[in-house]
Design a protein around this motif. Structure first.
Motif, PDB file in Angstrom:
ATOM      1  N   GLY A 205       4.069  15.450  -8.150  1.00 43.07           N
ATOM      2  CA  GLY A 205       5.412  15.796  -8.581  1.00 43.07           C
ATOM      3  C   GLY A 205       6.373  15.898  -7.408  1.00 43.07           C
ATOM      4  N   THR A 206       7.490  15.204  -7.491  1.00 43.52           N
ATOM      5  CA  THR A 206       8.510  15.251  -6.441  1.00 43.52           C
ATOM      6  C   THR A 206       9.877  15.466  -7.092  1.00 43.52           C
ATOM      7  OG1 THR A 206       8.800  12.840  -6.518  1.00 43.52           O
ATOM      8  CG2 THR A 206       7.221  13.711  -4.894  1.00 43.52           C
ATOM      9  N   MET A 207      10.868  15.781  -6.270  1.00 43.58           N
ATOM     10  CA  MET A 207      12.185  16.097  -6.805  1.00 43.58           C
ATOM     11  C   MET A 207      12.929  14.865  -7.315  1.00 43.58           C
ATOM     12  SD  MET A 207      14.110  17.015  -3.204  1.00 43.58           S
ATOM     13  CE  MET A 207      15.608  17.604  -3.974  1.00 43.58           C
ATOM     14  N   ASP A 208      12.595  13.688  -6.802  1.00 45.48           N
ATOM     15  CA  ASP A 208      13.271  12.478  -7.258  1.00 45.48           C
ATOM     16  C   ASP A 208      12.577  11.939  -8.508  1.00 45.48           C
ATOM     17  OD1 ASP A 208      11.059  11.930  -5.622  1.00 45.48           O
ATOM     18  OD2 ASP A 208      11.769   9.927  -5.170  1.00 45.48           O
ATOM     19  N   ARG A 209      13.366  11.263  -9.368  1.00 42.24           N
ATOM     20  CA  ARG A 209      12.831  10.823 -10.659  1.00 42.24           C
ATOM     21  C   ARG A 209      13.192   9.390 -10.994  1.00 42.24           C
ATOM     22  NH1 ARG A 209      15.340  14.997 -14.550  1.00 42.24           N
ATOM     23  NH2 ARG A 209      16.021  16.409 -12.920  1.00 42.24           N
ATOM     24  N   SER A 210      13.728   8.644 -10.056  1.00 45.60           N
ATOM     25  CA  SER A 210      14.258   7.316 -10.388  1.00 45.60           C
ATOM     26  C   SER A 210      13.314   6.174 -10.026  1.00 45.60           C
ATOM     27  CB  SER A 210      15.593   7.101  -9.664  1.00 45.60           C
ATOM     28  OG  SER A 210      15.408   7.071  -8.259  1.00 45.60           O
ATOM     29  N   MET A 211      12.118   6.471  -9.515  1.00 46.97           N
ATOM     30  CA  MET A 211      11.218   5.430  -9.034  1.00 46.97           C
ATOM     31  C   MET A 211      10.150   5.146 -10.073  1.00 46.97           C
ATOM     32  SD  MET A 211      12.557   4.853  -6.062  1.00 46.97           S
ATOM     33  CE  MET A 211      11.361   3.968  -5.095  1.00 46.97           C
ATOM     34  N   VAL A 212      10.142   3.949 -10.642  1.00 44.18           N
ATOM     35  CA  VAL A 212       9.154   3.596 -11.644  1.00 44.18           C
ATOM     36  C   VAL A 212       7.760   3.586 -11.014  1.00 44.18           C
ATOM     37  CG1 VAL A 212       9.328   1.081 -11.305  1.00 44.18           C
ATOM     38  CG2 VAL A 212       8.662   2.005 -13.531  1.00 44.18           C
ATOM     39  N   GLY A 213       6.791   4.169 -11.717  1.00 39.99           N
ATOM     40  CA  GLY A 213       5.429   4.240 -11.190  1.00 39.99           C
ATOM     41  C   GLY A 213       5.137   5.478 -10.388  1.00 39.99           C
ATOM     42  N   GLY A 214       6.158   6.306 -10.124  1.00 38.98           N
ATOM     43  CA  GLY A 214       5.962   7.591  -9.464  1.00 38.98           C
ATOM     44  C   GLY A 214       5.473   7.502  -8.031  1.00 38.98           C
ATOM     45  N   HIS A 215       5.014   8.643  -7.532  1.00 38.65           N
ATOM     46  CA  HIS A 215       4.416   8.767  -6.195  1.00 38.65           C
ATOM     47  C   HIS A 215       3.014   9.330  -6.412  1.00 38.65           C
ATOM     48  CE1 HIS A 215       8.487   8.204  -4.680  1.00 38.65           C
ATOM     49  NE2 HIS A 215       8.884   9.235  -5.414  1.00 38.65           N
ATOM     50  N   CYS A 216       2.016   8.546  -6.104  1.00 40.55           N
ATOM     51  CA  CYS A 216       0.664   8.849  -6.579  1.00 40.55           C
ATOM     52  C   CYS A 216      -0.342   9.070  -5.457  1.00 40.55           C
ATOM     53  CB  CYS A 216       0.161   7.708  -7.453  1.00 40.55           C
ATOM     54  SG  CYS A 216       1.156   7.421  -8.938  1.00 40.55           S
ATOM     55  N   GLU A 217      -1.402   9.792  -5.828  1.00 37.89           N
ATOM     56  CA  GLU A 217      -2.603   9.849  -5.009  1.00 37.89           C
ATOM     57  C   GLU A 217      -3.546   8.763  -5.512  1.00 37.89           C
ATOM     58  OE1 GLU A 217      -6.346  12.840  -3.983  1.00 37.89           O
ATOM     59  OE2 GLU A 217      -4.485  13.678  -4.801  1.00 37.89           O
ATOM     60  N   VAL A 218      -4.094   7.983  -4.579  1.00 33.14           N
ATOM     61  CA  VAL A 218      -4.929   6.833  -4.920  1.00 33.14           C
ATOM     62  C   VAL A 218      -6.236   6.929  -4.135  1.00 33.14           C
ATOM     63  CG1 VAL A 218      -5.066   4.308  -5.011  1.00 33.14           C
ATOM     64  CG2 VAL A 218      -2.847   5.441  -5.276  1.00 33.14           C
ATOM     65  N   ARG A 219      -7.323   6.606  -4.791  1.00 39.38           N
ATOM     66  CA  ARG A 219      -8.627   6.597  -4.126  1.00 39.38           C
ATOM     67  C   ARG A 219      -9.217   5.198  -4.170  1.00 39.38           C
ATOM     68  NH1 ARG A 219     -11.222  10.290  -7.005  1.00 39.38           N
ATOM     69  NH2 ARG A 219     -10.782  12.014  -5.569  1.00 39.38           N
ATOM     70  N   PHE A 220      -9.740   4.736  -3.032  1.00 33.69           N
ATOM     71  CA  PHE A 220     -10.459   3.472  -2.939  1.00 33.69           C
ATOM     72  C   PHE A 220     -11.930   3.769  -2.703  1.00 33.69           C
ATOM     73  CE2 PHE A 220      -6.192   2.557  -1.077  1.00 33.69           C
ATOM     74  CZ  PHE A 220      -5.711   1.796  -2.133  1.00 33.69           C
ATOM     75  N   THR A 221     -12.777   3.259  -3.577  1.00 35.38           N
ATOM     76  CA  THR A 221     -14.211   3.497  -3.469  1.00 35.38           C
ATOM     77  C   THR A 221     -14.943   2.162  -3.512  1.00 35.38           C
ATOM     78  OG1 THR A 221     -13.951   5.609  -4.637  1.00 35.38           O
ATOM     79  CG2 THR A 221     -16.190   4.742  -4.419  1.00 35.38           C
ATOM     80  N   ASN A 222     -15.442   1.744  -2.374  1.00 34.08           N
ATOM     81  CA  ASN A 222     -16.160   0.471  -2.257  1.00 34.08           C
ATOM     82  C   ASN A 222     -15.362  -0.682  -2.879  1.00 34.08           C
ATOM     83  OD1 ASN A 222     -18.398   1.623  -0.919  1.00 34.08           O
ATOM     84  ND2 ASN A 222     -19.274   2.273  -2.884  1.00 34.08           N
ATOM     85  N   LEU A 223     -14.064  -0.653  -2.648  1.00 33.44           N
ATOM     86  CA  LEU A 223     -13.205  -1.739  -3.114  1.00 33.44           C
ATOM     87  C   LEU A 223     -13.489  -2.993  -2.297  1.00 33.44           C
ATOM     88  CD1 LEU A 223     -10.707  -2.972  -4.588  1.00 33.44           C
ATOM     89  CD2 LEU A 223      -9.319  -1.995  -2.723  1.00 33.44           C
ATOM     90  N   PHE A 224     -13.878  -4.067  -2.969  1.00 30.65           N
ATOM     91  CA  PHE A 224     -14.153  -5.317  -2.258  1.00 30.65           C
ATOM     92  C   PHE A 224     -12.892  -6.144  -2.165  1.00 30.65           C
ATOM     93  CE2 PHE A 224     -15.334  -9.857  -2.313  1.00 30.65           C
ATOM     94  CZ  PHE A 224     -15.978  -9.912  -1.081  1.00 30.65           C
ATOM     95  N   VAL A 225     -12.531  -6.523  -0.941  1.00 29.45           N
ATOM     96  CA  VAL A 225     -11.398  -7.409  -0.683  1.00 29.45           C
ATOM     97  C   VAL A 225     -11.933  -8.651   0.019  1.00 29.45           C
ATOM     98  CG1 VAL A 225      -9.198  -7.699   0.504  1.00 29.45           C
ATOM     99  CG2 VAL A 225      -9.782  -5.484  -0.499  1.00 29.45           C
ATOM    100  N   PRO A 226     -11.831  -9.821  -0.595  1.00 31.23           N
ATOM    101  CA  PRO A 226     -12.354 -11.035   0.039  1.00 31.23           C
ATOM    102  C   PRO A 226     -11.566 -11.416   1.283  1.00 31.23           C
ATOM    103  CG  PRO A 226     -11.177 -11.576  -1.978  1.00 31.23           C
ATOM    104  CD  PRO A 226     -11.267 -10.081  -1.927  1.00 31.23           C
ATOM    105  N   ASP A 227     -12.213 -12.165   2.140  1.00 33.50           N
ATOM    106  CA  ASP A 227     -11.563 -12.594   3.388  1.00 33.50           C
ATOM    107  C   ASP A 227     -10.238 -13.304   3.130  1.00 33.50           C
ATOM    108  OD1 ASP A 227     -13.534 -11.619   5.164  1.00 33.50           O
ATOM    109  OD2 ASP A 227     -14.774 -13.412   4.848  1.00 33.50           O
ATOM    110  N   ALA A 228     -10.144 -14.028   2.011  1.00 39.61           N
ATOM    111  CA  ALA A 228      -8.915 -14.765   1.705  1.00 39.61           C
ATOM    112  C   ALA A 228      -7.734 -13.845   1.444  1.00 39.61           C
ATOM    113  CB  ALA A 228      -9.142 -15.670   0.497  1.00 39.61           C
ATOM    114  N   ASP A 229      -8.008 -12.566   1.180  1.00 35.49           N
ATOM    115  CA  ASP A 229      -6.938 -11.619   0.877  1.00 35.49           C
ATOM    116  C   ASP A 229      -6.645 -10.662   2.037  1.00 35.49           C
ATOM    117  OD1 ASP A 229      -6.358 -12.672  -1.579  1.00 35.49           O
ATOM    118  OD2 ASP A 229      -7.695 -11.344  -2.687  1.00 35.49           O
ATOM    119  N   VAL A 230      -7.115 -10.995   3.220  1.00 31.40           N
ATOM    120  CA  VAL A 230      -6.643 -10.304   4.427  1.00 31.40           C
ATOM    121  C   VAL A 230      -5.241 -10.828   4.733  1.00 31.40           C
ATOM    122  CG1 VAL A 230      -6.995  -9.967   6.909  1.00 31.40           C
ATOM    123  CG2 VAL A 230      -8.959  -9.945   5.349  1.00 31.40           C
TER     124      VAL A 230
END
Length: 391
Positions: A205-230
């Motif tokens: 929760g933040t004081m601003d309200r105009s940003m679609v998608g909010g301001h979030c906490e995100v967790r990455f757990t063993n997320l695979f990113v292929p070499d082509a997406d570096v």
């Protein structure tokens, strides 16, 4: 060559007739106004009018405006809190489009940049972390990307990730070498939001309200990113971050300049129409001081902005000028909104006028994209180096 004057006029007409009424009806709260559905509806209209993605590269469907050209257009878009979203020049997408335009491979441009410029996708830039991780000091980066067969496995936590909820693309800053505190060793990775291993933990929760998608906490757990997406080269993420941050600071200034100008114009109109002590409020000396100081802050912000934009358009790094413009604007535009509230009295702090919501949305600008104190430290160090040399 784009006809910038015509784009400015068309943007002004679109914002005032079609976007401002929705913004005002919902007091600048984008989720209450419809969130993602509203974004798609307004962007469809902007696309029809030829106003979508003025900053986007031409080969991907944008209008290809330079920094100097986009300044007056984005100011008009920012006149409504929903205007930047409506024209696809909102953060973080605008900055991510700029980054991908300068760093992405041809395949990445087709896969990721085109749908962003077209407004088909939204994106998030995942760098900031909970303490003791990356924040004002990016070198504190703790999220790890370990090399595995065919790519990288990403693990870590991020927070205050703008637009994360509902984003289609994440640009992730992760450490591929070294330890937290090292000024090298970060890599930018591209990940589809639907990939296994990406979790939106919560909205912060933040004081601003105009940003679609909010301001979030995100967790990455063993997320695979292929070499082509570096994105770009491995271990060069901090360098690429500078490609994004300077222009993104200035487009923040452009957008918020429009919002502050609206608050000021509403306040001046109120001061002209309000009679107190036998005369117009606008004719009283103390009110005239508030109006004049707002005019000065708006003009000075615009001047500093254009100096920095010209440097970026000349292929200069412009680190000093962008820091100066961002720091001054964040504080000056906040002063403009505050004086506007004062001029409007009780109405100024109510939802009866749009002034209070502008002040609410502007205040975090002194924190976003580097707190004023961090920019001042950087400006000071550059000044000292210029005189005495050294690192």
């Amino acid at each position: 060559m784009p006809d910038v004057a015509s784009l400015v006029e068309a943007t002004r007409a679109f914002i005032t007739s079609e976007v401002l009424p929705i913004d005002d009806e919902y007091d600048g709260d984008v989720e209450a106004a419809g969130g993602e559905e509203l974004r798609r509806r307004l962007q469809a209209r902007a696309r029809l009018l030829g106003l979508l993605s003025p900053q986007g590269p031409v080969d991907c469907g944008g209008l290809g405006l330079t920094m100097c050209q986009r300044a007056p257009v984005l100011e008009e878009a920012g006149y409504s809190l929903f205007g930047p979203m409506a024209m696809n020049v909102n953060a973080p997408d605008e900055g991510n489009i700029h980054l991908l335009d300068h760093v992405a491979s041809d395949a990445q441009r087709r896969k990721y940049l085109r749908p962003l410029v077209a407004g088909e996708w939204r994106s998030a830039f995942a760098m900031t972390e909970p303490a003791p991780g990356a924040g004002s000091d990016p070198a504190a980066l703790t999220t790890r990307a370990e090399k595995v067969d065919g790519g990288f496995a990403v693990n870590g936590r991020k927070h205050f990730i703008t637009g994360a909820d509902g984003a289609d693309l994440f640009i992730i800053m992760a450490r591929t070498s070294g330890e937290p505190g090292d000024a090298r060793g970060a890599t930018m990775l591209l990940a589809n939001a639907a990939a296994p291993g990406i979790e939106i933990v919560r909205h912060i929760g933040t004081m601003d309200r105009s940003m679609v998608g909010g301001h979030c906490e995100v967790r990455f757990t063993n997320l695979f990113v292929p070499d082509a997406d570096v994105l770009g080269a491995v271990d060069e993420g901090f360098r690429y971050a500078q490609v994004r941050l300077g222009p993104a600071r200035l487009t923040h200034v452009m957008r918020w300049l429009g919002a502050a100008r609206r608050a000021h114009e509403v306040a001046v109109a109120h001061a002209v129409g309000r009679r107190v002590f036998g005369s117009r409020l606008a004719d009283l000396g103390m009110a005239q001081l508030l109006i004049a100081d707002n005019e000065i802050d708006l003009a000075a912000t615009r001047a500093l902005l254009m100096v920095a934009c010209a440097e970026l358009d000349s292929a200069e790094r412009a680190s000093k000028s962008t820091s100066i413009a961002k720091t001054f604007a964040a504080e000056a535009l906040g002063r403009v909104a505050d004086r506007a509230m004062q001029l409007c009295g009780g109405l100024g702090v109510s939802a009866e006028l749009p002034v209070a919501k502008v002040a609410r949305e502007l205040r975090p600008f002194r924190v976003y994209d580097g707190p004023s104190e961090v920019h001042r430290a950087s400006i000071s160090k550059r000044a000292v180096r210029q005189i005495v040399g050294g690192p």
